[in-house]
Motif scaffolding. Sequence first.
Motif, PDB file in Angstrom:
ATOM      1  N   TRP A   1       0.675  -1.221  -0.002  1.00  0.00           N
ATOM      2  CA  TRP A   1      -0.038  -0.007  -0.073  1.00  0.00           C
ATOM      3  C   TRP A   1       0.762   1.281   0.035  1.00  0.00           C
ATOM      4  O   TRP A   1       0.385   2.260  -0.602  1.00  0.00           O
ATOM      5  N   ARG A   2       2.255   1.242   0.510  1.00  0.00           N
ATOM      6  CA  ARG A   2       2.860   2.392   0.596  1.00  0.00           C
ATOM      7  C   ARG A   2       3.092   2.892  -0.687  1.00  0.00           C
ATOM      8  O   ARG A   2       3.437   4.271  -0.605  1.00  0.00           O
TER       9      ARG A   2
ATOM     10  N   LEU B   1       1.404   3.534  -3.056  1.00  0.00           N
ATOM     11  CA  LEU B   1       0.021   4.300  -3.406  1.00  0.00           C
ATOM     12  C   LEU B   1       0.376   5.783  -3.159  1.00  0.00           C
ATOM     13  O   LEU B   1      -0.277   6.878  -3.591  1.00  0.00           O
ATOM     14  N   LYS B   2       1.139   6.094  -2.036  1.00  0.00           N
ATOM     15  CA  LYS B   2       1.664   7.553  -1.743  1.00  0.00           C
ATOM     16  C   LYS B   2       2.018   8.310  -2.563  1.00  0.00           C
ATOM     17  O   LYS B   2       3.316   7.634  -3.103  1.00  0.00           O
ATOM     18  N   THR B   3       1.820   9.368  -2.848  1.00  0.00           N
ATOM     19  CA  THR B   3       2.444  10.277  -4.080  1.00  0.00           C
ATOM     20  C   THR B   3       2.815  11.824  -3.398  1.00  0.00           C
ATOM     21  O   THR B   3       1.779  12.301  -2.710  1.00  0.00           O
ATOM     22  N   ASN B   4       3.814  12.403  -3.864  1.00  0.00           N
ATOM     23  CA  ASN B   4       4.080  13.650  -3.547  1.00  0.00           C
ATOM     24  C   ASN B   4       3.479  14.615  -4.701  1.00  0.00           C
ATOM     25  O   ASN B   4       3.756  15.898  -4.389  1.00  0.00           O
ATOM     26  N   THR B   5       2.944  14.122  -5.576  1.00  0.00           N
ATOM     27  CA  THR B   5       2.479  14.723  -6.831  1.00  0.00           C
ATOM     28  C   THR B   5       1.061  14.699  -7.168  1.00  0.00           C
ATOM     29  O   THR B   5       0.852  14.111  -8.243  1.00  0.00           O
ATOM     30  N   PRO B   6      -0.009  14.713  -6.411  1.00  0.00           N
ATOM     31  CA  PRO B   6      -1.414  14.204  -6.555  1.00  0.00           C
ATOM     32  C   PRO B   6      -1.816  15.157  -7.621  1.00  0.00           C
ATOM     33  O   PRO B   6      -2.702  14.468  -8.349  1.00  0.00           O
TER      34      PRO B   6
ATOM     35  N   HIS C   1      -0.858  13.572 -10.931  1.00  0.00           N
ATOM     36  CA  HIS C   1      -1.500  12.121 -11.219  1.00  0.00           C
ATOM     37  C   HIS C   1      -2.958  12.325 -11.638  1.00  0.00           C
ATOM     38  O   HIS C   1      -3.540  11.737 -12.461  1.00  0.00           O
TER      39      HIS C   1
ATOM     40  N   SER D   1       6.957   6.840  -9.317  1.00  0.00           N
ATOM     41  CA  SER D   1       5.701   5.840  -9.120  1.00  0.00           C
ATOM     42  C   SER D   1       5.761   4.790  -9.861  1.00  0.00           C
ATOM     43  O   SER D   1       6.260   4.632 -11.117  1.00  0.00           O
TER      44      SER D   1
ATOM     45  N   ALA E   1       0.690   1.524  -9.069  1.00  0.00           N
ATOM     46  CA  ALA E   1       0.204   2.728  -8.556  1.00  0.00           C
ATOM     47  C   ALA E   1      -0.593   3.772  -9.485  1.00  0.00           C
ATOM     48  O   ALA E   1      -1.623   4.200  -9.187  1.00  0.00           O
TER      49      ALA E   1
ATOM     50  N   TYR F   1      -4.407   4.817  -9.815  1.00  0.00           N
ATOM     51  CA  TYR F   1      -5.119   6.332  -9.826  1.00  0.00           C
ATOM     52  C   TYR F   1      -6.239   6.531 -10.988  1.00  0.00           C
ATOM     53  O   TYR F   1      -7.143   7.078 -10.833  1.00  0.00           O
TER      54      TYR F   1
END
Length: 332
Positions: free
Chosen positions: A69-70, A72-77, A80, A188, A192, A196
């Motif tokens: 699951w980790r 799926l975390k992103t710094n650029t939502p 995405h 990414s 993932a 999205y």
Amino acid sequence: MTTSTSASGAVHNPAVGIGFILFGIVAISINDMLIKVLSGGYPLHQMVFTRSIIGIVFSLMLVQMEGGWRILKTNTPGLHLLRAMMLVVANLTFFSALASLPLAETTAIFFIAPLLITLLSIPFLGEKVGPLRIGAVVVGFAGVVIMVRPWEGGDSRPVAWYVYLLPILAALTYAINQLLTRKLGVASKASAMTVYVQVNFIVVTLIFWAIAGDGRYAVGIENESLIFLLRAWEWPQGRDVWLLLGLGLNSAVIGYALAQAYRLADAGTIAPFEYIGLPLAIFWGWMIWGEWPTPMVMIGIILVLGSGLFVFLRERQKGRRLVSGKRVHRRY
């Protein structure tokens, strides 16, 4: 071919990238064929919703395989979200065109995407495009004009001229999506990015269902593309259940294969292999519906195919990387 890592952190494995793109394009051709088969009985947003619900299950399985699951975390939502919405628009417009236009013709027009990328590379990537590549772009667009046949009157053409704008818009938004994929693929995982996209498909189609799911906006409409988009939801029967399940599985395969292909190799290496989609579209059109391109359409297909391949071969000949450093890789 060996695996390498660029200064920007992107992993390059051209052999595996080519394998993924071939697998993904075959899956896309099957997907397009199934969508066209089902377009006469179900609304587009229902099919996209169904395949996305099923597809996201398989995509989440791939997430677990690629790190859990980790990832799926992103710094650029925001990027995405933009990438996903471009793909949503590309799919909806392309599939809407399939309800009105032959499969091969729709696919051929869509293949102006690499030519649009050539033009977009000037303002977005700061790339210099020489007269030969500009000439190839002009030839490719001439091929589209030949297929659209704007000189024909309303009585002599099977569909309204504006229906041809649908695959053109699909090509534009898909090209933008692919530009973003290469940039985001540095940080990414492919699974993932697929999740999205599936989430965005589900949200958009639920909005369609809430507004037009009862089919009230399709009443009195004669345009097949609009009917396909606005038709009332129907519970699938018989073999259609299995076809819709197949669409769901295929959506996960397509999203993963394309994202992985463009993460692992430069566009100039693998994008020409996407052109196997054209003969596959002609094959399905002939096999399922007895469609065969007219001489004019075939001329247009050849011009689009030839100009697109020329652009990539020209870049190879000049020995230029599509981008370097922190610049976004040019994508189809």
